[in-house]
Each structure stands twice: as structure tokens, then as C-alpha cells.
Scaffold this active site. Structure first.
Site, PDB file in Angstrom:
ATOM      1  N   CYS A  49       0.824  -1.204   0.000  1.00  0.00           N
ATOM      2  CA  CYS A  49       0.000   0.000   0.000  1.00  0.00           C
ATOM      3  C   CYS A  49       0.860   1.257   0.000  1.00  0.00           C
ATOM      4  O   CYS A  49       0.493   2.276  -0.587  1.00  0.00           O
ATOM      5  CB  CYS A  49      -0.940  -0.012   1.196  1.00  0.00           C
ATOM      6  SG  CYS A  49      -0.108  -0.185   2.793  1.00  0.00           S
ATOM      7  N   HIS A 302      -1.718   1.042   7.412  1.00  0.00           N
ATOM      8  CA  HIS A 302      -2.117   1.078   6.009  1.00  0.00           C
ATOM      9  C   HIS A 302      -1.959   2.498   5.485  1.00  0.00           C
ATOM     10  O   HIS A 302      -2.223   3.476   6.191  1.00  0.00           O
ATOM     11  CB  HIS A 302      -3.570   0.615   5.869  1.00  0.00           C
ATOM     12  CG  HIS A 302      -4.080   0.667   4.463  1.00  0.00           C
ATOM     13  ND1 HIS A 302      -3.621  -0.186   3.479  1.00  0.00           N
ATOM     14  CD2 HIS A 302      -4.992   1.476   3.872  1.00  0.00           C
ATOM     15  CE1 HIS A 302      -4.241   0.100   2.351  1.00  0.00           C
ATOM     16  NE2 HIS A 302      -5.077   1.097   2.561  1.00  0.00           N
TER      17      HIS A 302
END
Length: 1262
Positions: A49, A302
Site C-alpha cells: 500500500c 495502512h
């Protein structure tokens, strides 16, 4: 992190476009086209990510993207004289990825080819990394890859800036300057409220050098007072700001994330922080265009990114919450206008009526099944009576007006099309009438919206129009935003949230939510306000894209369109089976094929086509068919083929009719099959019952029950079933649920009560295969049947009253040749009679004359159970009929005897258990002596212990005067014969060994019991202290010559499996608290000084590696305080202090003596606790290291030792011996798991490579 930047052509170039990630075997669904935003996301490979967020930022930096596209193919791959080709892999794959993100009609793109060019493996792709660090090394990799090309200064032009540090002497005013280059500014977050305050502290405020902190001036040549400051000298076109969100708490010795409020402006003026002041203001104004956001903590999380669409490439629509509120308000206004109309609804067209019905529903949608009822409540009559004759079925009407209505929730609900709601009012729809949708029939709403969206934005997605991908002036038209969904007026550059595969439109005020919290801004990207974009770049995805990449995208789009068309055709193709009526007959209430040769015809058809088209196709298959043809959905049941519903509407599609893949369709005239009328529907679904009647006379197999199968409709009552089967006086019985034949061979039935006769088979939950007993009155007084109240007992005959008996095979040949006999038996039959009958049937009487044999059972795991007592009956022995018994050598126990298994504690594990038959009244001591005799042992020093449920040695039978029955010993129990006299209750008998000094100077890689010699036994109370145990050990005769000043000079090890396992610490603790059991083995080691270890101290043996050799220096003992910091970091710091080195210069590994290998201990962690309040500590004493006393830890000094391999030549030789042992066991058909080998067909779990810091291996290309 990255591999070689230059690879041979054809080796490092992956094709990650349409073909990326193609799986073999079953063809997967092609990726869907772009969504409503017209922007492409990036698939997450597991932990990438952070890479996706940075790539999207670089893509939406138009100047970076265009300079990357300006690199010619000849520059990125040059053919040399030898025919070889070196390719600059990273920029080439980055070009391809950017082209796909801009132009490929995919919802998400893959970065597999790019990460392959980095040299990443699955390990790197699954691990989380820091995006700030990635930004630096990616720029470094690009600079190294573009050496010698026209883009060699790409990074320097766009991101390079300089700042100057100056120190001013307050005595002579001389200034000392130091210039620094930067690609990004790192800004501290802790204790500051925003970006402007942080920049003020960095570049405006000055640091004072005075008092105890003076500055040595080179001009004055002495310590003077001075001021230190910094200024920005050269500002880059793009300013990258990295926020230091992660900090370290030195008091708690842990990392943490700064989640407090830290503001940053959308526009910032850098003039106060810059050295140059003569430049115009436009050179200092910067606007924010990208914010990389981190969600989570310091050990994981994330990344996603908020990006401002500078070139207006995306289609911005207001978030769902705003749209819902706006739609709700408009719908209420439109409903009011409709309700106030004077025109009667009965005289209106159906489009207005249905629109009003759906609009009045609070949820905005109506279930398709309820739409007809709501229509009738509104109008007063049904759709069929009012509009069907003119407009057809209501489903067909909705499909023909797909511009007004849209099916959602897999076609189960109908709602109003949002585009229609904003373009037309209900009044307009009423004026234009149903002809307003003319020309739109057969067009799905989603496809029409997609076509409109692509046309409005002028983007070249899809391969059907060639001019869309050409660099013509038409491509450069400015994209007009669709204002119907809440576009912000006056601002054409909108913000989007790019979260891996998901792309969402956001508003500017959403950025303020990222000032603080667990989900907060981590990197900021600003661009100069003076940078302008040409008009032809607005909304033009293909702007400045090279022709060869346009051609590549055009080919990939063509392949995508073809794949989607093929997939849509294959997904809409249903395969069903046609059954024709002339091949079937009616039997048991269902359709049965007349003969086995009549098989169904398999047919493939498009489910989007109508029932009438299918009927026509079937007509063409059956040219000789006469009369009407009906198609009915059928289903195979145990009773046969049953028809459920007939397809009557020829205009209905197969999808709407519910025809799916694998269905069965029955072709008939709709009335009868071969002259027999057939009932259709779920109520007539047949249930196949097993009907049992008393047989008169008995059948050949001596059975008293006659079985037959009958099918009955589920809506038929039980009384109707009795009418069909027999006389009304007969008793109809059902078998008791869970009833099984017991030892006596009887089974139970219950008579149905009178109220059950009025219930249907469905209400009684009768299923296929259930049994019914029809008992006429003349059989109720039969000896076979016994009726007591509503209970009917059937004494079953020889069909289930038997036992299998066979001789236990001793070899494989005997097992293959072995036979078994079915011996008749009932619950009252004595086992002695069964055995005698079996010997006669097997013809073993003469062979086994004089040899004792008994009968035993074998459980599911293959274990032989104790022999059965032959004086008991089958029922009393607990043996179920229809099971197997095995004839085994040995005596059978009598009723007053016990059969016991036992094993000797001194025998290695894996040896078979010994067997013993003793009287129940025998004392425990007598049983011990009998066990000693059977095992062939000598001496009186033995006692017996129980074996617990987990096959471990348990408690001892202390009272040896009790009988076995009184001691609770049962038949079939397993006992352990242990060496040594049983100590008194509350006392322990311990084996004591002494640590030999002659082994102390050898370099041993494990603490084995070979270093210890036995010195005697000690009997001591469980409540004695460890100090008392050490004192008593020193009194043993074998240790008289040992000079030990005090017991504190002794270290006590607990020996398990011939290996010292842990140190007993705490001289004031009792042996009971230390969990020392009777029979334990202890090893005592003499020390050079007193020792009093803490409960958290771990004693390790440390081996320092010999530099550049596969050897180690002599071992040293190291006491590690694991209570302070049990993590790898704590061990690294402790050993660094022990060797006077820095932790980063050490490399540690734990030795695994069973496998003769080493497990590296890494100074990093990624474990995250799911608890919010308490963080999880990564302890080396837990998985996977399980570090404890006596373990060997290898140490490498990286300053002088470049060899990072811990294994020695002795380890390799031992591993070779293990492999040879494994091969020998495999050949013999065995596998010794305890030696560290694995069974055949299984492999050792692959050792994961340690996570390493981000790095780059730069190839030479000059």
C-alpha cells in the site's frame, strides 16, 4: 530493496497489463472497467500500500509524468555489438505502468512487473515498509537508472532544493555557512501545532550558543557567543514534506506514534523561510496537491493518498451522503407535485404510476415481488387488468424503460435511475408519455451511464474507437464536469481518495480530518503556484504519451474488450438437460425412464434470450413433434423426476424465469405422459418411503419383514397413505429416532397417534428413505412382534444377529489370505459358544490344539483391546452385534480377573506394552512383583504408577497394601513400572548427577547429559527449600572430595530427555513451588563465585565467531536480565555492552541442536497487539525462539567478520547424517520424527528470510 537496475532483455521485463497474474486452469473473470471516477486504482500485492500511494502521487504530478514519457525507447534499451541488450528496467516499467493507469480500461492495475524490476520477491511484497524511505530510494534508483540519458537530471530538476546553515559570531560578526541539498524536508511533529510553526522553528528562529555552550570562532580563534540559523536557498518546483509521526519513548523504551493535531495549509507562502527576497511572490507560493495518509500504529498500518486532480482527468461526483440528502429533498418535492395533480392515476400512463409508486417508498427502491401489490394499492386494480394488454408484463415494461428504472440487489429490487431523476421531473415524464424512452430498449442503465461518462470526459477507454487514443486536437478538449451530481462550482480541480484498488471522490474539507488521530497525514506534496498546465492537457489522458505506449494500450484494450465479451457470453450461457416425454413413464408418483438407453439431451443456450426462442429451438430439434409443447422445470428426486413449474410466458427471458446452469427441462404436452396425467408443483413433490410389512411365510433369507418402496405426494395425509397401502385396521408405525439394534438384536417402533393421521407428510417432516411399518391386526399377537401401548418391539432374525470372527493376522501374507466367518449370535449367547463355533467354522481346532487363544476387539485407531471374558454373554460383555472379534494367542481373563497393560520406565519410548492377567484381589505390591517377573527384571526396588489420559506418567500407587480393585485399577488400564523404592508420602526421590569439569573447556554447542555423571539418589521432602536440597547433595559420598564453600556456589539444572533444560532458581523457594516431581533427574554444577539468579534471568552460552572462519572462540556464560527487556533489541543491547560494541555491529543466532542449524535473531519486530491499551512485547522466550537456560547463542562481529553464515563444518556433517538417517527410514517405511526428520510426502516448512532495511543495488551504466 531493489535488485539490479539493468537486466538482460527478456529476463527482467514482465507484462503486467492484461496478462498479469493470469492463473492456469479455470479462466478467471477479466478485470472490470473503470468506475464512475474514470480513474484507475492499483492492486495491493499483500503489503504494498505504501508503494501504491507513492506511485499515484508521482502519476498525478504532471511534470514528472511527462518527463518520464519523454524518454525514448532507444535510451532505455540499447543494442550493443554483441547482439545483447541492456534495458533500464525501472523507468521502462514505470512508463508502462503510468500508461496503463492513464489509458487502460481497467478498474485496477497491477504493479507486479514494476516490483519484479525492483528485484523484489514475495517476501518484500508482503512486508510493510516506510513510504518516506521508499520515496528516497526510489528517487535514487531512478537517478542511477537514467545515467547517460536525457532524463538524468529529472529528479534534480523537479525535487532538488538547497538550504544553508549559518553560524554568526557575536564578537566579530563573521558568518560560517554550510550548504545542504535536500529532496524532501523532514519536519518534527512533536510539540508543534502545525507546519508553519515547524518551518518557523527551522528557518526563522535562531539557536543561541552562550554560557556553557560556546562556539569556537575560526576568525577569533577562541570560544565565543554565537547564533545559529538556517534558510531555504533554492526552492524546488515540487516540495515534499515528511512528517516525523513516529518517535521513541526512552522512559518506556518503546516506539509510539504522534496522533495529536498538526495542521497544514492548502496554500503556503515560503518567503519568510527563504534566503532570497528579491524574487516575485509567485516563486514562493505553493499549493498542496497530495497527502499520503497513514492509518494505524508504529508497528503496522495502512497507507492511502488524497490527490488533487491537476489535469482534471477524473470524473468528480459528490460523496454519497450529499447525493442522498439532495435526492431525498428533490424526491419529496416531486412526490408532492404528483400527488397534487388533478388528473386521475387510472387514466395516466404506467410510467408515471410506477414512478410515483417507487418514489413514495421511503427506501427509494421496491422489491420486485411487491411492486405489483403496491401498484394495485395505488390504482385500485392489478397491472394485468389495466396495462398488460397494451404494454405487456410488468417485468418487460421495466426492462424497456431502463433509462427510468434500474434493477439493483441482483435484480431483486427496482429503483429510479438517478440520471433520469435529475434530467426530468415527473411532470416532464407525464407530458412526453411512454414514447420518451423510445430507442433505448435493450440498453442496460450502467452501460448507458458509462457511455455518457466516457463521452463527456473525452477519454480513450475502450478499444472500439481508434480516434480516442490519437494525439489529435479533439483529444485535448477541456473536460466538462457533470454538475448534476453536486460538482463544486468554480473549482474544476477536485480531490480524490486513492486507496489501493478503491478510488473515491472527496471534498477539500475532508483533508482537515487528517490533521490528527490514528489516521493522519504522513507526507505532504506541494507544487509551485506559478506552474501552469497547457489547455490541451486538461482532461486529456493521452497527453504526451508516446506513440509506442499508445499502441500497446490500444492492443491491450482490444484484448480486454474481447475477453470481457467472451466472458459475458460464457457467463450468460447456461447448460441444461432436456428430457422428452416419450422416453418416460409415471411410477411412484414421479417420472421414471422407460429404459436405460433413454438419456437426456444436453443443450447450451443464452439465458438472456426468451422462453419463446428456446421453445422454437426445441421444435427445430424435434421435427416429428406434434401438438402443443410445454417446457417445465424438473428436478431429480429419489423417487424420480418431478415437475415444478411450467414456462408459459414466451416473452420472459430465461434469466427472469430462473433457469440456471445444470437445470433439467421436461418437454411434454403439458397434460399427460404416456396416457397418465401428471401433477405439477411443489405440493405434489413425491417422498420415497421404505414400507415394511410382515412377510408370510418367511423369505429365503429368513427375514420376517418384506420391504417395498412407495412414493407419495408431500401434501397427502398419513391417513391417505394408510388407505393406499392396506386395511384401515392396520397399525402404521415409524421407527424410533436414534434407535439402534442393541445387544439382544431388538429394534423399536412407535405407532402413529390418531391426530398424526390428519397431518400431511410435510408436516410430519418425513423425508426420502424414512421407514414405515404396516402391521395388520393378525400380526400383533405374533411372537416376533410385541405391542405394549404405542411401542412395537421387533425381534429381528438372523439378518442382524451375528458376529464376525477371524484369526488375527501376524504378517501381510496372512492378512491377505485371512478369512472371517459370520457366527450366529444374539445378546444372550455366551462368548465361549461364539469362540467354539468360530474355531469349527474356521477349521482351527486341530491347528490350535493345546494353544491358548482368546477373542479381542480392535478399535478405530488399530489398537488391540483387552480380551473379552468368555464367561459373559454378548450383551453383558458390551459387544454389539454385527461387529468383529479376532482370535489372538493368550489366555482370556475370568470374571474375577483383570487384564492390564504395563510398560517399564527404563525402556525407550516406542516399545510395545507388556500384558498381564491378575486377580482383582491381588495387592498392589503383589502386582508389582508379578510385573517384574513378566518383564524379566530383578530387584525389589520397583513401584508402579498410573498412565494418564495424555499418555504421560502420572501418580504412583502409594498404598501397596490395597488390592487392585480397592486402588481403582480397572480392566484394560495401562500402568508404568518405575525403578526405585516408593518414597514416603510428601517426599521426593531424585536422581543426582554432577557437572564434570573436564568438559568445561570444550566447545560444545548444547548442554547434554553427557557432561554429567551420576553421583547417587537423594530423598527429600517436597516442602524443603532449594537451599536445603543443595546442602543435602553435598553430603553424598561421591562428592566428599569436591570443595564447595557454600551451597550458593552450586547451580541446579533440571534434566529432561537426557538434556539440561532449566535452572532451578530461588534458594528460598520450596521444591513443590519449583515443580520438582518424584523421580526427576537433577544435575549440579560447581561455580567459581556465588550465584543467586533472579526469576527473569536467563543463562546463555555465548559463542563469538572467529573472523572469516567457520569456527567459534571458546564459549562464555552470559546472564541476561530478560525482565528488563525480553525483546531481541534488549538482547542485542545487553550483548553489545558485554562485548563493548554497538548493537548495529552485531548479528545473533540461536543454535538448534536437534537440527544442527542456526536460527537468526533479528533486531526488529512487526508484531502488533490487537489490544488498544496494552502493547504486546516481543519476547525471545516465546515463539519462535523459545530462548531458555542453557541455549547457545552465536555472535558475529560485523566490524571484523564479513561471514554472516553461522553453521560450521560439524553442523554440515551432522545434517548429512540426519539426511542419511531420513533416507534409511524412508526406505524401511518408517520415519523418526524425534530425530528431526519428516515423513515422506511432507516437507520442512520453508524458513522465511529475515526482513532487511530498504536498500538498493545499483548497476554500473556509464
Amino acid at each position: 530493496m531493489f535488485g539490479d537496475l539493468f537486466e538482460e532483455k527478456g529476463e527482467g521485463l514482465g507484462n503486467s497489463g492484461v496478462h498479469a497474474g493470469v492463473c492456469t486452469g479455470k479462466e478467471r473473470e477479466p478485470t472490470p472497467p473503470r468506475g464512475c471516477t474514470a480513474l484507475c486504482g492499483i492492486r495491493n500485492q499483500g503489503g504494498t500500500c505504501y508503494l501504491n500511494a507513492l506511485l499515484q502521487t508521482l502519476l498525478f504530478t504532471p511534470e514528472f509524468r511527462e518527463q518520464l514519457f519523454s524518454l525514448e525507447p532507444q535510451e532505455l534499451g540499447v543494442q550493443d555489438d554483441g547482439g545483447h541488450s541492456e534495458v533500464r528496467v525501472i523507468p521502462l516499467e514505470l512508463q508502462r505502468l503510468f500508461a496503463r493507469l492513464l489509458l487502460l480500461d481497467e478498474q485496477t492495475a497491477s504493479t507486479t512487473a514494476l516490483t519484479d524490476s525492483f528485484g523484489w520477491t514475495n517476501h518484500e511484497e508482503m512486508c510493510q515498509q516506510d513510504v518516506q524511505e521508499l520515496n528516497r530510494i526510489l528517487f535514487s534508483a531512478l537517478e542511477s537508472s537514467l545515467v547517460g540519458t536525457s532524463g538524468s537530471d529529472l529528479i534534480q530538476q523537479l525535487y532538488h532544493g538547497t538550504l544553508v546553515n549559518h553560524i554568526t559570531c557575536r564578537e566579530c560578526n563573521s558568518i560560517s555557512e554550510t550548504q545542504e541539498d535536500f529532496l524532501d524536508l523532514t519536519v518534527c511533529v512533536k510539540g508543534l501545532c502545525g507546519l508553519e510553526e515547524a518551518l518557523w522553528n527551522m528557518f526563522v528562529e535562531e539557536e543561541m550558543f552562550d554560557e556553557n555552550n560556546l562556539y569556537r570562532c575560526g576568525h577569533c580563534e577562541r570560544l565565543v557567543s554565537a547564533t545559529k540559523g538556517a534558510k531555504l536557498r533554492k526552492l524546488p518546483p515540487f516540495l515534499t514534506v515528511s512528517l516525523l509521526r513516529f518517535s521513541y519513548d526512552f522512559e518506556k523504551c518503546e516506539r509510539f506514534k504522534e496522533t495529536r493535531n498538526f495542521r497544514f495549509p492548502l496554500n503556503i507562502n515560503l518567503r519568510p523561510y527563504s534566503e532570497q527576497s528579491s524574487l516575485p511572490d509567485s516563486e514562493f507560493l505553493y499549493e498542496l496537491f497530495s497527502v499520503i495518509i497513514h492509518k494505524g500504529g508504529c508497528y503496522g498500518g495502512h497507507y492511502h493518498v488524497y490527490i488533487k486532480d491537476i489535469d482534471q482527468l477524473g470524473h468528480w461526483e459528490a460523496p454519497d451522503e450529499d447525493v442522498k440528502e439532495k435526492l431525498k429533498t428533490e424526491i419529496k418535492t416531486q412526490i408532492k407535485s404528483v400527488c397534487d395533480a388533478d388528473v386521475s392515476l387510472q387514466t395516466q400512463d404506467p410510467l408515471s404510476v410506477l414512478t410515483a409508486v417507487i418514489a413514495e417508498d421511503g427506501s427509494g427502491s421496491v422489491l420486485l415481488d411487491q411492486l405489483g401489490q403496491k401498484f394495485m394499492n395505488k390504482v385500485g386494480s392489478s397491472w394485468n387488468k389495466t396495462f398488460r394488454k397494451e404494454f405487456g408484463p410488468i417485468n418487460k415494461f421495466l426492462q424497456n424503460h431502463s433509462d427510468v428504472f434500474v434493477l439493483i440487489s441482483d435484480g431483486s429490487r427496482v429503483a429510479l435511475n438517478p440520471k433520469h431523476t435529475h434530467r426530468h421531473t415527473f411532470k416532464d415524464t407525464h407530458i412526453h408519455g411512454p414514447d420518451g424512452a423510445e430507442g433505448q430498449q435493450g440498453v442496460e442503465p450502467e452501460s448507458r451511464l458509462e457511455e455518457k461518462r466516457r463521452f463527456d470526459t473525452g477519454n480513450g477507454f475502450g478499444g472500439e474507437s481508434e480516434h480516442k487514443l490519437e494525439l489529435e486536437p479533439e483529444m485535448g478538449k477541456e473536460a466538462e464536469p457533470v454538475n448534476g451530481m453536486g460538482a463544486e462550482p468554480g473549482n474544476l480541480c477536485h480531490w480524490f481518495d486513492l486507496n489501493d484498488s478503491t478510488v473515491m471522490a472527496i471534498k477539500e474539507e475532508d483533508i482537515r480530518k487528517q490533521f490528527q488521530g490514528k489516521e493522519s497525514a504522513y507526507m505532504l506534496f506541494y507544487r509551485k503556484g506559478s506552474l501552469t498546465r497547457p489547455p490541451q492537457a486538461k482532461g486529456n489522458h493521452a497527453y504526451k504519451v508516446p506513440p509506442h505506449l499508445l499502441e500497446m494500450i490500444r492492443e491491450e484494450n482490444t484484448r480486454l474488450q474481447q475477453k470481457r465479451a467472451e466472458f459475458e457470453a460464457s457467463s450468460n450461457s447456461v447448460e441444461f438437460h432436456l428430457h422428452f416425454a416419450h422416453f418416460y413413464s409415471v411410477m411412484n408418483g414421479a417420472l421414471q425412464p422407460i429404459n436405460s438407453e433413454s438419456s437426456a439431451v444436453t443443450m447450451t443456450f443464452d439465458r438472456r434470450r426468451s422462453v419463446g426462442e428456446l421453445r422454437l429451438a426445441v421444435y427445430q430439434m424435434q421435427e416429428q413433434w406434434e401438438g402443443d409443447m410445454a417446457l417445465s422445470i424438473a428436478k431429480h428426486l429419489p423417487a424420480g423426476l418431478h415437475l415444478y413449474n411450467t414456462l408459459t410466458d414466451d416473452q420472459q427471458s430465461l434469466y427472469s424465469a430462473g433457469v440456471c446452469n445444470g437445470f433439467d427441462l421436461f418437454v411434454w404436452n403439458g397434460k399427460e405422459v404416456n396416457g397418465v396425467q401428471v401433477s405439477v408443483g411443489p405440493d405434489w413433490e413425491p417422498v420415497l418411503l421404505n414400507v415394511l410389512r410382515p412377510s408370510t411365510p418367511l423369505t429365503e433369507d429368513d427375514s420376517v419383514l418384506q420391504r417395498s418402496l412407495h412414493g407419495f405426494p408431500q401434501h397427502l395425509t398419513l391417513g391417505g397413505v394408510r388407505e393406499v397401502l392396506g386395511p384401515q385396521e392396520a397399525l402404521l408405525c415409524h421407527e424410533e429416532k436414534g434407535a439402534e439394534p442393541d445387544g439382544g438384536g431388538a429394534s423399536g417402533w412407535r405407532v402413529w397417534p390418531p391426530e398424526a393421521m390428519r397431518k400431511t407428510l410435510r408436516e410430519l417432516t418425513l423425508q426420502d428413505g424414512d421407514s414405515l411399518l404396516l402391521l395388520p391386526p393378525i400380526h400383533t399377537i405374533n411372537s416376533v412382534f410385541s405391542v405394549e401401548g404405542d411401542v412395537v418391539t421387533l425381534m429381528t432374525p438372523s439378518d442382524c444377529r451375528w458376529l464376525h470372527v477371524q484369526l488375527l493376522p501376524q504378517t501381510t501374507e496372512e492378512e491377505e489370505e485371512g478369512t472371517r466367518k459370520k457366527i450366529p449370535a444374539s445378546g444372550d449367547t455366551l462368548l465361549r459358544e461364539v469362540k467354539q463355533r468360530a474355531l469349527e467354522e474356521l477349521q482351527l481346532e486341530e491347528k490350535l490344539t493345546g494353544v491358548p487363544f482368546c477373542m479381542r476387539q480392535i478399535d478405530r485407531s488399530g489398537k488391540i483391546l483387552p480380551p473379552v471374558c468368555e464367561d459373559l454373554s454378548v450383551r453383558d460383555a458390551g459387544i454389539r452385534l454385527m461387529t468383529s472379534l479376532y482370535l489372538c494367542p493368550g489366555h482370556a481373563p475370568k470374571f474375577s480377573e483383570l487384564f492390564l497393560f504395563f510398560r517399564v520406565s527404563t525402556v525407550p519410548p516406542g516399545a510395545p506394552d507388556l500384558e498381564l492377567i491378575v486377580p482383582q484381589t491381588l495387592s498392589v505390591r503383589g502386582c508389582v512383583m508379578e510385573m517384574v517377573r513378566v518383564a524379566g527384571l530383578q530387584g525389589p526396588c520397583w513401584h508402579v504408577r498410573r498412565m494418564d489420559w495424555c499418555e504421560e506418567v502420572g501418580d504412583a500407587l502409594r498404598d501397596e497394601s490395597l488390592s487392585l480393585k480397592e486402588a481403582g485399577v480397572a480392566n484394560g488400564d495401562t500402568l508404568v513400572l518405575a525403578e526405585g523404592e516408593l518414597p514416603p508420602k510428601g517426599f521426593l526421590k531424585l536422581s543426582v548427577s554432577w557437572w564434570c569439569e573436564e568438559f568445561s573447556h570444550r566447545i560444545e554447542l548444547s548442554h547434554t547429559a553427557g557432561k554429567c555423571k551420576a553421583v547417587g539418589l537423594v530423598e527429600i521432602s517436597e516442602d524443603a527449600l532449594l537451599q536445603d536440597l543443595k546442602t543435602q547433595v553435598l553430603t553424598l559420598p561421591a562428592l566428599v572430595d569436591e570443595c564447595v564453600p557454600t551451597p550458593d556456589f552450586l547451580r541446579c539444572w533440571l534434566v529432561e530427555n537426557h538434556r539440561v533444560s532449566r535452572i532451578l532458581r530461588g534458594n528460598t523457594l520450596t521444591l513443590r513451588k519449583l515443580k520438582v516431581l518424584c523421580g526427576s533427574e537433577l544435575c549440579f554444577q560447581k561455580l567459581q563465585c556465588e550465584e543467586n539468579l533472579g526469576l527473569k534471568d536467563v543463562v546463555l552460552r555465548v559463542l563469538m565467531g572467529v573472523p572469516c572462519e567457520r569456527e567459534y572462540f571458546p564459549p562464555q556464560e552470559f546472564v541476561w536480565d530478560a525482565g528488563r527487556d525480553p525483546s531481541p533489541k534488549g538482547l542485542y543491547h545487553a550483548l553489545a555492552a558485554f562485548y563493548a560494541l554497538e548493537p548495529e555491529n552485531l548479528l545473533l543466532a540461536k543454535h538448534l541442536p536437534e537440527k544442527h542449524s542456526w536460527m537468526p535473531i533479528h533486531n526488529w519486530t512487526q508484531q502488533v497487539s490487537k489490544r488498544k491499551k496494552k502493547k504486546k512485547v516481543d519476547s525471545l522466550q516465546g515463539a519462535p525462539y523459545f530462548l531458555h537456560d542453557g541455549d547457545v547463542v552465536g555472535v558475529k562481529n560485523l566490524l571484523v567478520d564479513s561471514n554472516k553464515e553461522f553453521s560450521t563444518l560439524q553442523d554440515e556433517e551432522a545434517q548429512q547424517r540426519l539426511r542419511e538417517q531420513t533416507e534409511n527410514h524412508r526406505i524401511k517405511g518408517h520415519c523418526d520424527v524425534t530425530l528431526g526428520t519428516w515423513p515422506e510426502g511432507k516437507t520442512k516448512a520453508k524458513h522465511r528470510k529475515p526482513e532487511v532495511a530498504l536498500s538498493i543495488n545499483v548497476g554500473v551504466f556509464r
